[in-house]
Write a protein that holds these residues in place. Structure first.
Motif, mmCIF file in Angstrom:
data_model
loop_
_atom_site.group_PDB
_atom_site.id
_atom_site.type_symbol
_atom_site.label_atom_id
_atom_site.label_comp_id
_atom_site.label_asym_id
_atom_site.label_seq_id
_atom_site.Cartn_x
_atom_site.Cartn_y
_atom_site.Cartn_z
ATOM 1 N N ILE A 314 6.102 -5.515 -4.602
ATOM 2 C CA ILE A 314 4.864 -4.868 -5.041
ATOM 3 C C ILE A 314 5.019 -3.359 -4.890
ATOM 4 C CG2 ILE A 314 2.399 -4.576 -4.585
ATOM 5 C CD1 ILE A 314 2.349 -7.503 -3.676
ATOM 6 N N ILE A 315 4.749 -2.638 -5.971
ATOM 7 C CA ILE A 315 4.879 -1.178 -5.989
ATOM 8 C C ILE A 315 3.502 -0.585 -6.285
ATOM 9 C CG2 ILE A 315 6.020 0.793 -7.057
ATOM 10 C CD1 ILE A 315 8.219 -1.242 -7.969
ATOM 11 N N ILE A 316 3.038 0.313 -5.424
ATOM 12 C CA ILE A 316 1.760 0.996 -5.631
ATOM 13 C C ILE A 316 2.062 2.434 -6.029
ATOM 14 C CG2 ILE A 316 -0.414 1.688 -4.548
ATOM 15 C CD1 ILE A 316 0.006 -0.606 -2.536
ATOM 16 N N GLY A 317 1.518 2.856 -7.170
ATOM 17 C CA GLY A 317 1.744 4.220 -7.632
ATOM 18 C C GLY A 317 2.991 4.323 -8.487
ATOM 19 N N PRO A 318 3.348 5.559 -8.890
ATOM 20 C CA PRO A 318 2.641 6.811 -8.637
ATOM 21 C C PRO A 318 1.421 6.956 -9.545
ATOM 22 C CG PRO A 318 4.525 7.219 -10.051
ATOM 23 C CD PRO A 318 4.557 5.755 -9.717
ATOM 24 N N LEU A 344 7.890 -7.671 -0.430
ATOM 25 C CA LEU A 344 8.161 -6.291 -0.032
ATOM 26 C C LEU A 344 7.197 -5.367 -0.762
ATOM 27 C CD1 LEU A 344 12.053 -6.397 -0.162
ATOM 28 C CD2 LEU A 344 10.683 -6.002 1.882
ATOM 29 N N ARG A 345 6.665 -4.364 -0.043
ATOM 30 C CA ARG A 345 5.644 -3.495 -0.626
ATOM 31 C C ARG A 345 5.998 -2.031 -0.347
ATOM 32 N NH1 ARG A 345 1.027 -6.176 2.885
ATOM 33 N NH2 ARG A 345 2.696 -5.684 4.352
ATOM 34 N N ILE A 346 5.892 -1.199 -1.362
ATOM 35 C CA ILE A 346 6.217 0.222 -1.224
ATOM 36 C C ILE A 346 5.215 1.061 -2.002
ATOM 37 C CG2 ILE A 346 7.793 0.279 -3.199
ATOM 38 C CD1 ILE A 346 9.614 2.148 -1.517
ATOM 39 N N TYR A 347 4.932 2.241 -1.481
ATOM 40 C CA TYR A 347 4.043 3.194 -2.150
ATOM 41 C C TYR A 347 4.880 4.368 -2.651
ATOM 42 C CZ TYR A 347 0.832 7.195 -2.409
ATOM 43 O OH TYR A 347 0.161 8.321 -2.810
ATOM 44 N N ASP A 365 -1.576 12.095 4.535
ATOM 45 C CA ASP A 365 -2.961 12.112 4.031
ATOM 46 C C ASP A 365 -3.141 11.105 2.899
ATOM 47 O OD1 ASP A 365 -3.859 14.106 5.780
ATOM 48 O OD2 ASP A 365 -3.164 15.712 4.445
ATOM 49 N N HIS A 366 -2.144 11.018 2.025
ATOM 50 C CA HIS A 366 -2.193 10.026 0.941
ATOM 51 C C HIS A 366 -2.256 8.614 1.530
ATOM 52 C CE1 HIS A 366 -0.883 13.401 -1.589
ATOM 53 N NE2 HIS A 366 -1.142 12.663 -2.652
ATOM 54 N N ILE A 367 -1.423 8.374 2.534
ATOM 55 C CA ILE A 367 -1.369 7.035 3.151
ATOM 56 C C ILE A 367 -2.700 6.699 3.818
ATOM 57 C CG2 ILE A 367 -0.247 5.642 4.940
ATOM 58 C CD1 ILE A 367 2.323 7.276 4.360
ATOM 59 N N PHE A 380 1.218 -1.522 2.498
ATOM 60 C CA PHE A 380 2.622 -1.326 2.107
ATOM 61 C C PHE A 380 3.442 -0.983 3.343
ATOM 62 C CE2 PHE A 380 0.164 2.497 1.299
ATOM 63 C CZ PHE A 380 0.870 3.488 1.968
ATOM 64 N N ASP A 381 4.740 -1.261 3.241
ATOM 65 C CA ASP A 381 5.660 -1.112 4.376
ATOM 66 C C ASP A 381 6.396 0.221 4.365
ATOM 67 O OD1 ASP A 381 5.269 -4.011 4.862
ATOM 68 O OD2 ASP A 381 6.424 -4.213 3.020
ATOM 69 N N ALA A 382 6.587 0.808 3.189
ATOM 70 C CA ALA A 382 7.411 2.005 3.060
ATOM 71 C C ALA A 382 6.791 2.948 2.034
ATOM 72 C CB ALA A 382 8.830 1.631 2.634
#
Length: 456
Positions: A314-318, A344-347, A365-367, A380-382
């Protein structure tokens, strides 16, 4: 001199011939690649020929077969008398195999000419690419705006198992006008994602992205937005309209709206103002302290939840933090599904801050903003961040708009329990505009996925 030139020409022709022969042999051997299911069907075909021959022999009581075998036996005896069996046997076998390969090549060539008349790629290469893409990881990408479509252009070269979950809160531009006039969900971000995932259908993609520059009522609208609006009316909802459009564009994967509810964003600013409307929030010029939507807690599209539950990655963004990413997470079922998955999840963090949304924001701040939107849960993990500063030309251009590179505050990110994935993923055009490079971004994301997946 003429003799030397003649020899050179002969040598050149021989090299070209060897090159063509080598290429042709390589193409033949590609058909034996594992996973294509070609070898089994070839064996079944040979078995069918033998079985049919046996049935014919039984039916006609073997008489013609007997005389055919006798004739063949006499020919083979003559051949073995003429040449030893250790020469004649392999020679006949080789002739048979060459005839088989020639027949198969001509058959495949005829099929290829019908299916791919332009002849740019051979059928075996298309089949191998298809096999590789559909064995790729199941990926869900969540976001909206140009950032999401940029990422999808890169990811589609690695996997066809992609689901893009897109916000439907847009109320500006062509999408906003269609939403207001026809009461449909905004199609703009979905149109961009469909075009990004289109399987090299260049003309159709250009048509889908075409924007009218004149005409009463048409000026400013894109053809794709009008097409999706018409399809929504014909099929009954945006989900079916997107599915129909995906077939037209030969889309790899699928594009899904986060919800089919008519969602309107609102934001509370640090100075106490409450701003409504996705397009109005960045223009308000204040620090956003809370984001919500009307109606609150909209229901998720069931297909989107199913895709998240089945995802490997799973990918969040950009994308714009408050108007492209977080609106998807305001659909509670989507946030819940991401929180509960084992994928697996990443931003993917933005490269530059955005005026009216993230002025002065660091990576942490984004996180924090994403965590706060889901009640403090870690979705997300990373986090993937760009590690090199843009050029001086780009920095000057963006500074004039009060936009600056997003600062990586490593210690704060680590305290938030996120792994940092630094990479050079920047693309700058000739005007100094900064974007993620689709190919570099996708390559880094797949490399991290592969390493993290095998490390589990």
């Amino acid at each position: 001199m003429s003799i030397g030139f003649f020899r050179q020409a002969i040598n050149s022709l021989q090299q070209q011939s060897r090159g063509r022969t080598s290429h042709r042999v390589n193409q033949w051997f590609k058909w034996l690649s594992p996973g294509l299911s070609v070898k089994r069907w070839l064996l079944i075909s040979v078995g069918g020929v033998l079985l049919a021959s046996l049935g014919l022999a039984i039916w006609i009581k073997l008489t013609p077969i007997f005389w055919t075998i006798e004739l063949l036996k006499g020919f083979l005896s003559f051949l073995s008398d003429l040449l030893p069996n250790y020469i004649s046997g392999p020679l006949v076998l080789l002739c048979g195999l060459l005839l088989l390969l020639w027949g198969q090549t001509r058959t495949v060539g005829s099929i290829t000419k019908v299916l791919r008349p332009e002849g740019e790629e051979e059928l075996i290469d298309v089949l191998l690419a298809h096999h590789r893409l559909y064995r790729g990881p199941k990926m869900v990408v969540i976001g909206g705006g140009t950032g999401l479509s940029t990422l999808l252009r890169g990811l589609k070269t690695y996997s066809a198992n992609i689901t893009a979950i897109v916000t439907v809160a847009d109320d500006g531009g062509s999408s906003g006008r269609l939403r207001q006039e026809f009461g449909v969900l905004p199609p703009g971000d979905i149109r961009n994602c469909l075009a990004a995932l289109a399987d090299e259908e260049k003309l159709l993609t250009e048509l889908f992205q075409y924007r009218f520059r004149a005409g009463d009522g048409l000026n400013g609208h894109s053809f794709g937005n009008l097409f999706l609006t018409a399809m929504s009316d014909i099929t009954g909802d945006l989900e079916r309209a997107v599915a129909a459009s995906s077939k037209v564009l030969a889309v790899r994967g699928q594009v899904l709206p986060a919800t089919l509810s008519d969602v309107r964003l609102w934001a509370e600013l640090a100075d106490g103002r409450r701003i409504e409307g996705e397009s109005s929030i960045p223009k308000a010029g204040g620090r956003i302290v809370k984001l919500g939507c009307i109606p609150a807690n909209p229901p998720a599209l069931p297909a989107a939840i199913r895709a998240i539950k089945e995802a490997d990655y799973i990918i969040i963004g950009p994308g714009s933090l408050y108007t492209s990413l977080i609106p998807n997470l305001l659909v509670p079922e989507i946030a819940d599904a991401i929180a509960q998955t084992d994928a697996l999840r990443i931003y993917v963090c933005n490269i530059m801050t955005q005026p009216g949304e993230t002025e002065g924001y660091t990576v942490s701040d984004h996180i924090r903003a994403i965590d706060a939107s889901t009640g403090g849960r870690r979705l997300f993990d990373a986090v993937l961040v760009h590690k090199k500063s843009p050029s001086a030309k780009s920095l000057i251009r963006y500074a004039q708009q009060n936009s600056h590179p997003v600062f990586l505050d490593r210690e704060a990110v680590t305290q938030l329990g996120r792994r940092i994935v630094p990479a050079n993923i920047l693309f700058e055009d000739e005007t100094g505009c900064v974007r993620h490079n689709p190919q570099k971004l996708a390559r880094v994301l797949l490399r991290w996925y592969s390493g993290a997946h095998h490390g589990r």
